[in-house]
Design a protein around this motif. Sequence first.
Motif, short mmCIF file in Angstrom:
data_model
loop_
_atom_site.label_atom_id
_atom_site.label_comp_id
_atom_site.label_asym_id
_atom_site.label_seq_id
_atom_site.Cartn_x
_atom_site.Cartn_y
_atom_site.Cartn_z
N GLY A 1 50.43 35.59 44.65
CA GLY A 1 50.71 34.78 43.47
C GLY A 1 51.47 35.61 42.46
O GLY A 1 51.95 36.71 42.75
N ASN A 2 51.57 35.09 41.25
CA ASN A 2 52.27 35.84 40.20
C ASN A 2 51.30 36.76 39.47
O ASN A 2 50.12 36.87 39.83
CB ASN A 2 52.97 34.87 39.22
N ASN A 3 51.79 37.46 38.45
CA ASN A 3 50.94 38.45 37.79
C ASN A 3 49.87 37.83 36.89
O ASN A 3 48.94 38.52 36.48
CB ASN A 3 51.78 39.45 37.00
N TYR A 4 49.96 36.53 36.59
CA TYR A 4 48.84 35.87 35.92
C TYR A 4 47.63 35.85 36.86
O TYR A 4 46.52 36.21 36.47
CB TYR A 4 49.20 34.43 35.55
N GLN A 5 47.87 35.43 38.12
CA GLN A 5 46.79 35.45 39.11
C GLN A 5 46.36 36.88 39.43
O GLN A 5 45.18 37.15 39.63
CB GLN A 5 47.23 34.73 40.40
#
Length: 451
Positions: free
Chosen positions: A134-138
């Motif tokens: 996923g992205n860096n939020y996840q």
Amino acid sequence: MSKLIEQPRFSCALAAQTTVLAIPRALPIVHAGPGCASKTFLTLSQCAGNQGEGFGGGGQISSTNTGTKEVVFGGENKLRTLTENAFKVLDADLFVLLSGCTSGIIGDDIVSIANEFREEGRPVVGAETSGFTGNNYQGHELVVNSIIEQFVGNVTPKVQKGLVNVFSVVPNQDPFWRGDLEEIKRILTSIGLKVNILFGYESAGIFEWQNIPNAEFNILLSPWIGLKTVELLKKKYGTPFFHFPYLPVGGKATSLFLKKLTAFANLDLEKVTAVIKKEEEKFYSYIVGLADFMSDFRSNIPNDLYLVADSEYAIGVSDYLVNELGLQPKGIFITDVPPTDTIKEKILETIETLGKEIREVVYFESDGGKIQQKLFELIGTSKRAVIFGSTWEKIVAQKNNNMLIHLSMPIVDDVILNKTFTGYTGGLKLTEEIYSGIFKHGTIDKNVQVL
């Protein structure tokens, strides 16, 4: 199906190395190919207002630099050796092993390796942060939850009255994260709470993380990032949580946050009311001081609001600019990607409570190229726009000499230390940015005489 996007505004899950570095005296160890750690550093540090390496960041991040040999035969032994040597030469209270795409594809088990070191009494955590996760939020949530599960562990809470944990911004993805967390802690401390802020200068580091189970309740200041964490803590330690779905900006929203928190936690109403009164008197005395300026330069002040940011900042800043400063919302672009339609709808419901005029101009879009195209279309030939966004929006602002104020990633043409637009302090700073901007951006007629 995955797609290419132009002008990206976030990175992959491995960029959660910045989450580790935001914890005082914690260090990441990256199990990935050459260049992965340095590239995510460039994206999440230098492009976040040139925030630099800090403690063990940048080129100092330990990496296995996996290659063909590890792809064919596996890289777990190389990671074990690197971790063992890290203890010999690096001074840290916690090490977090992070996987990149290469190690994730070949199936190296970094969590098991972390467990091996913890069984020896060493503070090591593993988090599966391969880029395709996923992205860096996840990635941020994965790291936070891994530390809680593996390092904090299964302990019996010793609840301390008035102790709270704060979960909110993603370090560096929010370029103002340090100032934001300092202001949040200042506000909460002023009403008598003891605060585990967990990241940044105001954090006591690993001690605060080990103290997480003892909190009376948790506070989540975000539409969705951190929701899995507070739900985990409720399940694991029985800790209730208070969810305020955006970062409050300015007098009205910050006071609303404190009032709702007081009702949730049954805090000392008299004390909180006194704090709110003092903060509001100070805040609005500064705002009233703008009256002469507003009158003298009213024809020079831009009034059309365009905003490009992730949801936690977009909501709070839009609320303040529209409902307290009176700007007219023309285009609000939310750039993070909510993981479900349900979360997306909840974000829209929150915005609806702030005013239909904001809700009607909200767009969810992570593709910077599409945002830029829409901004050109909406702004047209207007010279009355103030654009809150990133360095990507500079070309839009320059077309008609409109004002650009940095609010979101990436920011490469500015230096950010502890600036904040959150809370009472941040609201005043944001107001200064707007009205100082009419001088900095050449909005004032050069023929005006100052007496």
